[in-house]
Design a protein around this motif. Structure first.
Motif: not given
Length: 301
Positions: A203-210
């Motif tokens: 899986d592609r795991v990321s950090a998401l800034r919103l």
């Protein structure tokens, strides 16, 4: 002395000091001699020049992270840093200002949160990274927080970035609550194990800034392969699961407003009680839990 400056009012900094009767005109933390007031000035543009913007700003919970004084060497509890640390014990008022050039806008009165500060590794003007004091300020009145920069940098924007496994060694919590420190370590450990497990399976795991409401928020993990925003909690206790549910729904809603099609998920160290699991599924929330060295996914029907 009666405090005369109103929330949102902008003055020249020298006028601020004249009105309150003192305080250093050069320092970021300026206790006023013979007065209960401590003036705190935050200048995001200047802070960014020193790399402080990575550790300073308005957090999603409404608290403000503020970097202590000292541009070289480890920051210590002397002068302004000591005064700010001891403000509550000494019955002093913390008055936060947002500065831009010679102008200062009064944000409002603040108090120290829990923990009152953290010790983080921050940049030095010249030399290697060093210990920095990051104060945790909480507003205690209707504050003009919209003039404050978002946590993590005033120039950063919404988007996906590389995920870095969290570590309890990233900072030291300045709290007498050893249970809280242990809980944070457990939660970080769970996040790190889960993220690495997802990556190992492809899986592609990321950090998401919103972006939202003048600040930024970040889920614990973003699995772009499955389109999930994931909030981790250190236990299956009802209050932890309820908190995770609220955060996961909030993250997924804000993500959609930012153009990301995502589903809410929560991560727990064990399978929750059946009533809580049913609640999660009724709200469309997937539950992940640790299971025999791996993780199990419990999806809504």
């Amino acid at each position: 002395m009666v405090w005369e400056i109103t929330v949102g009012q902008t003055l020249r900094r020298r006028e601020v000091h004249s009105l309150v009767g003192g305080g250093s005109r050069q320092n970021g933390i300026a206790p006023v001699a013979g007065s209960p007031e401590i003036l705190v000035f935050t200048d995001p543009a200047s802070g960014a020049d020193h790399g402080y913007d990575r550790f300073e700003g308005l957090r999603e919970d409404g608290t403000y992270a503020y970097t202590g004084e000292g541009q070289n060497g480890d920051q210590t509890f002397q002068r302004g840093n000591r005064a700010l640390r001891d403000a509550q014990a000494e019955g002093r008022n913390i008055r936060l200002f947002r500065t831009a050039g010679v102008m200062a806008t009064y944000v409002g009165a603040f108090t120290l949160g829990e923990p009152a500060f953290e010790i983080r590794q921050i940049p030095s003007t010249a030399g290697p990274d060093r210990d920095g004091i990051i104060f945790n300020l909480e507003p205690i009145e209707a504050a003009a927080c919209e003039v404050l920069p978002a946590y993590g940098g005033i120039e950063k924007a919404t988007g996906v970035r590389d995920w870095i496994a969290p570590s309890s060694s990233q900072y030291l919590m300045a709290s007498s609550d050893t249970a809280a420190r242990a809980a944070m370590r457990d939660e970080f450990r769970l996040q790190a194990q889960f993220g690495r497990w997802l990556i190992a399976r492809g899986d592609r795991v990321s950090a998401l800034r919103l972006a939202t409401a003048g600040t930024f928020i970040e889920p614990d993990l973003y699995n772009s392969s499955t389109g999930e925003v994931i909030e981790a909690k250190r236990s299956v206790a009802r209050h932890d699961v309820r908190m995770a549910i609220g955060q996961a729904l909030d993250y997924s809603n804000v993500a959609r407003l930012n153009g990301f099609q995502v589903a809410p998920s929560i991560l727990l160290p064990a399978r929750p009680g059946e009533d809580l699991l049913e609640l999660c599924h009724s709200l469309g929330i997937t539950v992940w839990h640790s299971d025999r060295g791996g993780f199990t996914r419990l999806s809504p029907l």
